[in-house]
Design a protein around this motif. Structure first.
Motif, PDB file in Angstrom:
ATOM      1  N   MET A   1       2.783 -30.074   5.216  1.00 57.76           N
ATOM      2  CA  MET A   1       2.099 -30.012   3.971  1.00 57.76           C
ATOM      3  C   MET A   1       1.245 -31.437   3.918  1.00 57.76           C
ATOM      4  N   LYS A   2       0.119 -31.344   3.822  1.00 53.17           N
ATOM      5  CA  LYS A   2      -0.806 -32.585   3.951  1.00 53.17           C
ATOM      6  C   LYS A   2      -0.954 -32.895   2.465  1.00 53.17           C
ATOM      7  N   LEU A   8       1.747 -27.946  -6.044  1.00 51.59           N
ATOM      8  CA  LEU A   8       1.849 -27.090  -4.963  1.00 51.59           C
ATOM      9  C   LEU A   8       2.938 -27.131  -4.033  1.00 51.59           C
ATOM     10  N   GLN A   9       3.115 -28.570  -3.709  1.00 50.24           N
ATOM     11  CA  GLN A   9       4.262 -28.873  -3.039  1.00 50.24           C
ATOM     12  C   GLN A   9       5.436 -28.313  -3.528  1.00 50.24           C
ATOM     13  N   ALA A  14       9.685 -24.151  -3.511  1.00 47.78           N
ATOM     14  CA  ALA A  14      10.435 -22.903  -4.112  1.00 47.78           C
ATOM     15  C   ALA A  14      10.532 -21.828  -3.160  1.00 47.78           C
ATOM     16  N   GLY A  15       9.280 -21.660  -2.647  1.00 45.43           N
ATOM     17  CA  GLY A  15       8.685 -20.353  -1.922  1.00 45.43           C
ATOM     18  C   GLY A  15       9.627 -20.267  -0.419  1.00 45.43           C
ATOM     19  N   LEU A  65      15.332 -29.504  -7.487  1.00 42.36           N
ATOM     20  CA  LEU A  65      15.046 -28.556  -8.224  1.00 42.36           C
ATOM     21  C   LEU A  65      14.314 -27.330  -7.960  1.00 42.36           C
ATOM     22  N   ALA A  66      13.362 -27.743  -6.758  1.00 38.86           N
ATOM     23  CA  ALA A  66      12.559 -26.633  -6.439  1.00 38.86           C
ATOM     24  C   ALA A  66      13.430 -25.631  -5.331  1.00 38.86           C
TER      25      ALA A  66
END
Length: 154
Positions: A1-2, A8-9, A14-15, A65-66
């Protein structure tokens, strides 16, 4: 993850947690103990890894939390529609939340005492707390206990 935005992170974490939940759901077919152990270990490791990987870009609280959001999101519609039918599996959710918090704590503190405490807590949650939950559920509903070990079977 840049260099993505924090939102979005957060959604990406979460995804990933949602995918891990779906990938570990097959363990639910075996027993309550297998399900709690499998999911707790997976979510502990996932939280530890993501908290380390995103250190400095996303806070540990946001990672917790995510991951918790991704873990609980698929269950929400089922629990809303059939709350009494899903009451027995709340212990899995509780143990997973504890494992998520402990994973972030281990990554953040990095000391032997925290590691030892985490191991003891995970063992207690997946053995003693699971047995207490099973007995309390049986007392509350009047149903026969679910056999978690061969000695429990009739």
């Amino acid at each position: 993850m840049k260099t993505k935005s924090k939102t979005l992170q957060f959604l990406a974490v979460a995804g990933i947690a949602l995918v891990v939940f779906l990938a570990t759901s097959w363990v639910n077919a075996f027993s309550l103990a297998a399900s709690t152990w499998g999911q707790a270990v997976c979510f502990f490791a996932l939280t530890w890894y993501l908290a380390a990987r995103l250190e400095g870009r996303l806070s540990a609280v946001a990672v917790v939390l995510a991951v918790a959001l991704g873990r609980v999101l698929p269950e929400v519609p089922v629990r809303i529609v059939d709350f009494p039918g899903t009451y027995y599996s709340f212990i899995i959710l509780f143990v997973c939340f504890c494992a998520i918090i402990l994973g972030a704590l281990c990554q953040r503190q990095r000391c032997t005492a925290v590691y030892a405490l985490t191991i003891v807590l995970m063992l207690l949650l997946n053995t003693v707390a699971l047995r207490v939950w099973d007995n309390a559920y049986c007392d509350r509903t009047g149903r026969v206990a679910v056999a978690t070990t061969p000695q429990d079977r009739p």
